[in-house]
Motif scaffolding. Structure first.
Motif, PDB file in Angstrom:
ATOM      1  N   VAL A 100     -10.117  -1.887  -3.464  1.00  0.00           N
ATOM      2  CA  VAL A 100      -9.601  -0.956  -2.459  1.00  0.00           C
ATOM      3  C   VAL A 100      -8.250  -0.402  -2.893  1.00  0.00           C
ATOM      4  N   MET A 101      -7.381  -1.286  -3.369  1.00  0.00           N
ATOM      5  CA  MET A 101      -6.066  -0.840  -3.826  1.00  0.00           C
ATOM      6  C   MET A 101      -6.173   0.079  -5.039  1.00  0.00           C
ATOM      7  N   LEU A 102      -7.118  -0.204  -5.926  1.00  0.00           N
ATOM      8  CA  LEU A 102      -7.312   0.665  -7.091  1.00  0.00           C
ATOM      9  C   LEU A 102      -7.728   2.063  -6.663  1.00  0.00           C
ATOM     10  N   LEU A 103      -8.637   2.147  -5.701  1.00  0.00           N
ATOM     11  CA  LEU A 103      -9.085   3.460  -5.234  1.00  0.00           C
ATOM     12  C   LEU A 103      -7.942   4.212  -4.558  1.00  0.00           C
ATOM     13  N   VAL A 104      -7.132   3.491  -3.786  1.00  0.00           N
ATOM     14  CA  VAL A 104      -5.978   4.130  -3.138  1.00  0.00           C
ATOM     15  C   VAL A 104      -4.996   4.634  -4.196  1.00  0.00           C
ATOM     16  N   ALA A 105      -4.686   3.776  -5.173  1.00  0.00           N
ATOM     17  CA  ALA A 105      -3.727   4.159  -6.212  1.00  0.00           C
ATOM     18  C   ALA A 105      -4.249   5.325  -7.041  1.00  0.00           C
ATOM     19  N   MET A 106      -5.533   5.311  -7.358  1.00  0.00           N
ATOM     20  CA  MET A 106      -6.101   6.401  -8.146  1.00  0.00           C
ATOM     21  C   MET A 106      -6.119   7.704  -7.355  1.00  0.00           C
ATOM     22  N   GLY A 107      -6.426   7.603  -6.057  1.00  0.00           N
ATOM     23  CA  GLY A 107      -6.388   8.804  -5.230  1.00  0.00           C
ATOM     24  C   GLY A 107      -4.992   9.399  -5.158  1.00  0.00           C
ATOM     25  N   CYS A 108      -4.000   8.534  -5.004  1.00  0.00           N
ATOM     26  CA  CYS A 108      -2.612   9.015  -4.964  1.00  0.00           C
ATOM     27  C   CYS A 108      -2.190   9.572  -6.315  1.00  0.00           C
ATOM     28  N   ILE A 150       0.832  -1.205   0.000  1.00  0.00           N
ATOM     29  CA  ILE A 150       0.000   0.000   0.000  1.00  0.00           C
ATOM     30  C   ILE A 150       0.867   1.256   0.000  1.00  0.00           C
ATOM     31  N   LEU A 151       2.045   1.160   0.609  1.00  0.00           N
ATOM     32  CA  LEU A 151       2.970   2.291   0.576  1.00  0.00           C
ATOM     33  C   LEU A 151       3.457   2.538  -0.845  1.00  0.00           C
ATOM     34  N   PHE A 152       3.691   1.473  -1.591  1.00  0.00           N
ATOM     35  CA  PHE A 152       4.150   1.615  -2.972  1.00  0.00           C
ATOM     36  C   PHE A 152       3.091   2.282  -3.840  1.00  0.00           C
ATOM     37  N   ALA A 153       1.798   2.087  -3.483  1.00  0.00           N
ATOM     38  CA  ALA A 153       0.731   2.745  -4.219  1.00  0.00           C
ATOM     39  C   ALA A 153       0.823   4.262  -4.079  1.00  0.00           C
ATOM     40  N   PHE A 154       1.345   4.730  -2.954  1.00  0.00           N
ATOM     41  CA  PHE A 154       1.563   6.162  -2.757  1.00  0.00           C
ATOM     42  C   PHE A 154       2.791   6.645  -3.526  1.00  0.00           C
ATOM     43  N   ILE A 155       3.817   5.813  -3.551  1.00  0.00           N
ATOM     44  CA  ILE A 155       5.105   6.256  -4.098  1.00  0.00           C
ATOM     45  C   ILE A 155       5.154   6.177  -5.619  1.00  0.00           C
ATOM     46  N   ALA A 179      -3.743  12.973  -6.829  1.00  0.00           N
ATOM     47  CA  ALA A 179      -3.064  13.979  -6.000  1.00  0.00           C
ATOM     48  C   ALA A 179      -1.742  14.413  -6.639  1.00  0.00           C
ATOM     49  N   VAL A 180      -0.991  13.456  -7.177  1.00  0.00           N
ATOM     50  CA  VAL A 180       0.276  13.780  -7.838  1.00  0.00           C
ATOM     51  C   VAL A 180       0.023  14.617  -9.092  1.00  0.00           C
ATOM     52  N   CYS A 181      -1.011  14.250  -9.868  1.00  0.00           N
ATOM     53  CA  CYS A 181      -1.331  15.020 -11.071  1.00  0.00           C
ATOM     54  C   CYS A 181      -1.678  16.461 -10.723  1.00  0.00           C
ATOM     55  N   MET A 182      -2.426  16.654  -9.663  1.00  0.00           N
ATOM     56  CA  MET A 182      -2.774  18.017  -9.250  1.00  0.00           C
ATOM     57  C   MET A 182      -1.550  18.747  -8.712  1.00  0.00           C
ATOM     58  N   LEU A 183      -0.644  18.009  -8.111  1.00  0.00           N
ATOM     59  CA  LEU A 183       0.584  18.618  -7.585  1.00  0.00           C
ATOM     60  C   LEU A 183       1.446  19.184  -8.701  1.00  0.00           C
ATOM     61  N   ILE A 184       1.505  18.488  -9.839  1.00  0.00           N
ATOM     62  CA  ILE A 184       2.346  18.983 -10.938  1.00  0.00           C
ATOM     63  C   ILE A 184       1.617  20.003 -11.821  1.00  0.00           C
ATOM     64  N   GLY A 185       0.318  20.221 -11.548  1.00  0.00           N
ATOM     65  CA  GLY A 185      -0.382  21.283 -12.260  1.00  0.00           C
ATOM     66  C   GLY A 185      -1.598  20.884 -13.061  1.00  0.00           C
ATOM     67  N   LEU A 201       4.242   9.216  -7.764  1.00  0.00           N
ATOM     68  CA  LEU A 201       5.223  10.276  -7.545  1.00  0.00           C
ATOM     69  C   LEU A 201       6.507  10.000  -8.310  1.00  0.00           C
ATOM     70  N   MET A 202       6.923   8.733  -8.354  1.00  0.00           N
ATOM     71  CA  MET A 202       8.117   8.360  -9.110  1.00  0.00           C
ATOM     72  C   MET A 202       7.918   8.595 -10.605  1.00  0.00           C
ATOM     73  N   LEU A 203       6.736   8.261 -11.109  1.00  0.00           N
ATOM     74  CA  LEU A 203       6.450   8.486 -12.526  1.00  0.00           C
ATOM     75  C   LEU A 203       6.522   9.965 -12.873  1.00  0.00           C
ATOM     76  N   ALA A 204       5.915  10.786 -12.019  1.00  0.00           N
ATOM     77  CA  ALA A 204       5.932  12.226 -12.271  1.00  0.00           C
ATOM     78  C   ALA A 204       7.356  12.766 -12.244  1.00  0.00           C
ATOM     79  N   ALA A 205       8.152  12.287 -11.283  1.00  0.00           N
ATOM     80  CA  ALA A 205       9.528  12.770 -11.171  1.00  0.00           C
ATOM     81  C   ALA A 205      10.377  12.332 -12.364  1.00  0.00           C
ATOM     82  N   CYS A 206      10.149  11.107 -12.834  1.00  0.00           N
ATOM     83  CA  CYS A 206      10.967  10.565 -13.926  1.00  0.00           C
ATOM     84  C   CYS A 206      10.622  11.159 -15.286  1.00  0.00           C
ATOM     85  N   PHE A 207       9.380  11.574 -15.471  1.00  0.00           N
ATOM     86  CA  PHE A 207       8.973  12.042 -16.798  1.00  0.00           C
ATOM     87  C   PHE A 207       8.615  13.523 -16.823  1.00  0.00           C
ATOM     88  N   TYR A 208       7.897  14.012 -15.832  1.00  0.00           N
ATOM     89  CA  TYR A 208       7.476  15.406 -15.878  1.00  0.00           C
ATOM     90  C   TYR A 208       8.658  16.366 -15.778  1.00  0.00           C
TER      91      TYR A 208
END
Length: 275
Positions: free
Chosen positions: A126-134, A41-46, A137-143, A49-56
């Motif tokens: 449940v995991m899908l909802l967690v991953a989608m929420g995270c 579940i922690l990886f679902a949060f990370i 949040a990352v998409c909104m963080l980058i704009g 964020l890793m994708l955004a950092a690697c590509f954005y």
């Protein structure tokens, strides 16, 4: 054996009258506890964020120069890759339980055969909802923001919700296929390869990270028509408010293909288990 202690009270011979709802609840709690303990579940949060950092970060300026808002452009693929990580986890959990004999034990317990499948499906939801929420949040963080009807000629939050619903359905179908692959795979290692490589390759060779014009011309046909690119197109058109059946149809048929594949794999598992 993993799962024996947690389920013995309601699922074992000492309580053969346990109701299916109780059995389902016990297995859901078992699965959710397991993904918390193993850090999944922690990886679902990370992972988003890793994708955004690697590509954005490295590609933002390049894609913006072409004429795209890269935060808006990247949103669909971040969401799709987030749910693909959930599918990989579903396959691994299913394969590991099979290797450790958990599935075999469940088959001899006094409960409907569908209960373990329902429990795994609820866990994956449940995991899908967690991953989608995270991911959101990352998409909104980058704009990223829903395209405003007044300023961007978009569909606003209604279009964004349609795009997210598409991701959720695709993620659920992918998780079902991954769960079935985990059931029929001989080893968890084989399962990880069957899930990780196709999603990684299709993701990289899609219009989710860079526009079609940035690919060599000889590969345009594949990049444009493969399932990830089709999903990205549907999500973008939903946000723009220009989604039509003609645009949605390829994604619909790809989804039916995933559902058929999951059904075939589950049938193989049932036939193998009956021997």
């Amino acid at each position: 054996m993993i799962g024996t202690a947690e389920t013995e009270g309601l699922l074992g011979p000492s309580n053969v009258r346990a109701r299916p709802a109780q059995q389902l609840w016990v297995l859901i709690v078992r699965s959710l506890t397991k993904i918390v303990r193993n850090g999944e579940i922690l990886f679902a949060f990370i992972s988003p964020l890793m994708l955004a950092a690697c590509f954005y970060l490295p590609l933002r300026s390049l894609v913006n120069e072409i004429g795209y808002d890269y935060a808006q452009f990247l949103m669909p693929i971040i969401m799709l890759q987030s749910v693909s990580f959930v599918a990989s986890g579903a396959a691994m959990r299913s394969a590991i339980d099979g290797q450790e004999g958990v599935h075999a034990r469940f088959r001899v317990l006094p409960m409907p055969a569908s209960i373990p499948l329902f429990a795994r499906t609820v866990t994956n939801c449940v995991m899908l909802l967690v991953a989608m929420g995270c991911g959101l949040a990352v998409c909104m963080l980058i704009g990223w923001r829903p395209l405003s009807p007044e300023e961007d000629d978009g569909a606003g939050w209604s279009g964004a919700l349609i795009a997210l619903a598409v991701v959720l359905v695709f993620g659920l179908l992918l998780a079902l296929c991954a769960d079935a692959i985990g059931l029929v795979a001989r080893t968890p290692e084989a399962t990880s390869q069957l899930i990780a490589f196709p999603t990684l390759i299709l993701g990289m060779l899609s219009t989710g990270f860079i526009p079609l014009m940035a690919f060599p011309e000889w590969i345009h046909g594949f990049v444009k028509n493969q399932p990830i690119s089709q999903l990205v197109r549907v999500m973008n058109r939903a946000q723009e408010g220009t989604l039509t059946w003609q645009i949605f149809a390829p994604t619909f048929y790809w989804s039916l293909g995933l559902l058929a594949l999951a059904g075939a794999l589950f049938a193989i598992y049932v036939r193998r288990a009956a021997r």
